[in-house]
Design an enzyme around this catalytic site. Structure first.
Site, PDB file in Angstrom:
ATOM      1  N   LYS A   1       0.813  -1.219   0.000  1.00 28.06           N
ATOM      2  CA  LYS A   1       0.000   0.000   0.000  1.00 28.06           C
ATOM      3  C   LYS A   1       0.850   1.276   0.000  1.00 28.06           C
ATOM      4  O   LYS A   1       2.031   1.267   0.362  1.00 28.06           O
ATOM      5  CB  LYS A   1      -0.995  -0.025   1.160  1.00 28.06           C
ATOM      6  CG  LYS A   1      -2.155  -0.988   0.817  1.00 28.06           C
ATOM      7  CD  LYS A   1      -3.297  -0.915   1.777  1.00 28.06           C
ATOM      8  CE  LYS A   1      -4.433  -1.804   1.272  1.00 28.06           C
ATOM      9  NZ  LYS A   1      -5.540  -1.878   2.262  1.00 28.06           N
TER      10      LYS A   1
ATOM     11  N   ARG B   1      -3.581  -9.964   4.685  1.00 29.81           N
ATOM     12  CA  ARG B   1      -4.024 -10.083   3.286  1.00 29.81           C
ATOM     13  C   ARG B   1      -2.885  -9.576   2.420  1.00 29.81           C
ATOM     14  O   ARG B   1      -2.554  -8.380   2.459  1.00 29.81           O
ATOM     15  CB  ARG B   1      -5.274  -9.242   3.096  1.00 29.81           C
ATOM     16  CG  ARG B   1      -5.834  -9.266   1.701  1.00 29.81           C
ATOM     17  CD  ARG B   1      -7.099  -8.418   1.616  1.00 29.81           C
ATOM     18  NE  ARG B   1      -7.620  -8.389   0.269  1.00 29.81           N
ATOM     19  CZ  ARG B   1      -7.139  -7.608  -0.705  1.00 29.81           C
ATOM     20  NH1 ARG B   1      -6.115  -6.784  -0.442  1.00 29.81           N
ATOM     21  NH2 ARG B   1      -7.658  -7.628  -1.911  1.00 29.81           N
TER      22      ARG B   1
HETATM   23  N1  PMM Z   1     -10.302  -6.903   4.252  1.00 29.24           N
HETATM   24  C1  PMM Z   1      -9.618  -6.129   3.375  1.00 29.24           C
HETATM   25  N2  PMM Z   1      -9.885  -6.195   2.056  1.00 29.24           N
HETATM   26  C2  PMM Z   1      -9.193  -5.403   1.173  1.00 29.24           C
HETATM   27  N3  PMM Z   1      -9.494  -5.448  -0.143  1.00 29.24           N
HETATM   28  C3  PMM Z   1      -8.807  -4.655  -1.013  1.00 29.24           C
HETATM   29  C4  PMM Z   1      -7.799  -3.804  -0.557  1.00 29.24           C
HETATM   30  C5  PMM Z   1      -7.074  -2.941  -1.536  1.00 29.24           C
HETATM   31  O1  PMM Z   1      -5.855  -3.512  -1.847  1.00 29.24           O
HETATM   32  P1  PMM Z   1      -5.635  -4.310  -3.233  1.00 29.24           P
HETATM   33  O2  PMM Z   1      -6.067  -3.356  -4.306  1.00 29.24           O
HETATM   34  O3  PMM Z   1      -4.199  -4.613  -3.237  1.00 29.24           O
HETATM   35  O4  PMM Z   1      -6.471  -5.513  -3.213  1.00 29.24           O
HETATM   36  N4  PMM Z   1      -7.471  -3.750   0.758  1.00 29.24           N
HETATM   37  C6  PMM Z   1      -8.173  -4.530   1.643  1.00 29.24           C
HETATM   38  C7  PMM Z   1      -7.900  -4.506   3.066  1.00 29.24           C
HETATM   39  O5  PMM Z   1      -7.033  -3.766   3.559  1.00 29.24           O
HETATM   40  N5  PMM Z   1      -8.642  -5.311   3.874  1.00 29.24           N
END
Ligand code: PMM
Length: 268
Positions: free
Chosen positions: A204, A244
């Site tokens: 991030k 995650r």
């Molecule tokens: N539970 C949860 N779900 C998520 N889904 C997408 C993203 C965005 O990141 P990405 O675009 O790399 O998927 N971040 C989260 C998060 O911090 N927590």
């Protein structure tokens, strides 16, 4: 939790797994690398992202979820839509990961309650297109805790079992870097709510900013996996239930290091 974004535009891997077969192959690779869960999402949530239709989101995720579930992979669906969550559980998803914590779709808690699957309630203050306008906090840790506590009460009142709820501080969602670091530094305040914590720091922007070079250019997200691994080890030591991540192998190793370290402390 390994990430498979079946999207053309996610900030950290936009487009690489947009083809369903590539997405399924990648999900299986993540399991080989040590993922316990594969998180499949069909709608980018990066700041400024525009929403996709329900039909398009479902078209993207359903075949991937079905194929991975048929391979015996525990799959979570990353969606804010109750209809997508319902179809995903039908297709074999065993967890619903709702970045809006039930705020984006009032039908979601009822769908999750009926499906009786674990439900990730993430801290959220509105859709990506304008969420940074809501990144204003007097006390980010207390406010996120209080807002998550309200979401927990709300979804329980809609029938979700308390023991099925996982909480997530929503790093980067309506939050600037300092807010993210404060939430990580005080994970115990969120743990005190009594639910397992999921942490999503992988690649991030706040990590890129921390690692910016002399002229202030943030480190590209593709070179933030080492920092992500450091967050994983520290979050595991702070008691997080799950992280995650995109680069599963390195982060699975970090979790094992934290477990060995913690185990040795408890044993002596
Ligand atoms: N539970 C949860 N779900 C998520 N889904 C997408 C993203 C965005 O990141 P990405 O675009 O790399 O998927 N971040 C989260 C998060 O911090 N927590």
């Amino acid at each position: 939790m390994g990430v498979v974004n079946v999207t053309p535009d996610s900030f950290s891997d936009g487009g690489r797994w947009f083809d369903p077969d590539a997405a399924v192959r990648h999900g299986l690779e993540l399991v080989d690398e040590g993922a316990d869960i594969v998180d499949v999402g069909g709608e980018s949530t990066r700041p400024g992202a525009q929403r996709v239709s329900y039909e398009e989101e479902l078209r993207r995720v359903e075949p991937v979820i079905k194929a991975l579930a048929q391979e015996g992979v525990p799959v979570s669906v990353d969606t804010m839509r109750a209809e997508v969550a319902e179809a995903a559980v039908e297709a074999g998803a065993v967890l619903v990961n709702d970045v809006s914590g039930g705020l984006a779709d009032p039908d979601m808690p009822r769908v999750v309650a009926r499906a009786r699957v674990p439900y990730v309630v993430m801290h959220w203050r509105g859709h990506s297109h304008d969420m940074l306008t809501r990144a204003v906090y007097a006390d980010p840790v207390r406010e996120v805790r209080d807002e998550l506590a309200r979401r927990v009460d709300s979804v329980i009142s809609e029938g979700v079992e308390p023991e099925m709820i996982v909480l997530d501080p929503g790093l980067g969602f309506a939050k600037h870097s300092a807010h993210n670091w404060a939430l990580l530094a005080y994970l115990d305040v969120l743990s005190d709510l009594g639910h397992p914590l999921l942490i999503g720091a992988s690649r991030k922007r706040f990590l890129g900013r921390l690692l910016a070079d002399q002229d202030g250019t943030p480190r590209p997200f593709s070179r933030c996996d080492d920092a992500t691994v450091a967050v994983t080890a520290l979050a595991a030591q702070a008691g997080a239930w799950c992280v995650r991540v995109h680069d599963v192998r390195a982060n699975a190793d970090a979790v094992r290091v934290a477990a060995a370290w913690g185990g040795a402390r408890r044993a002596n």
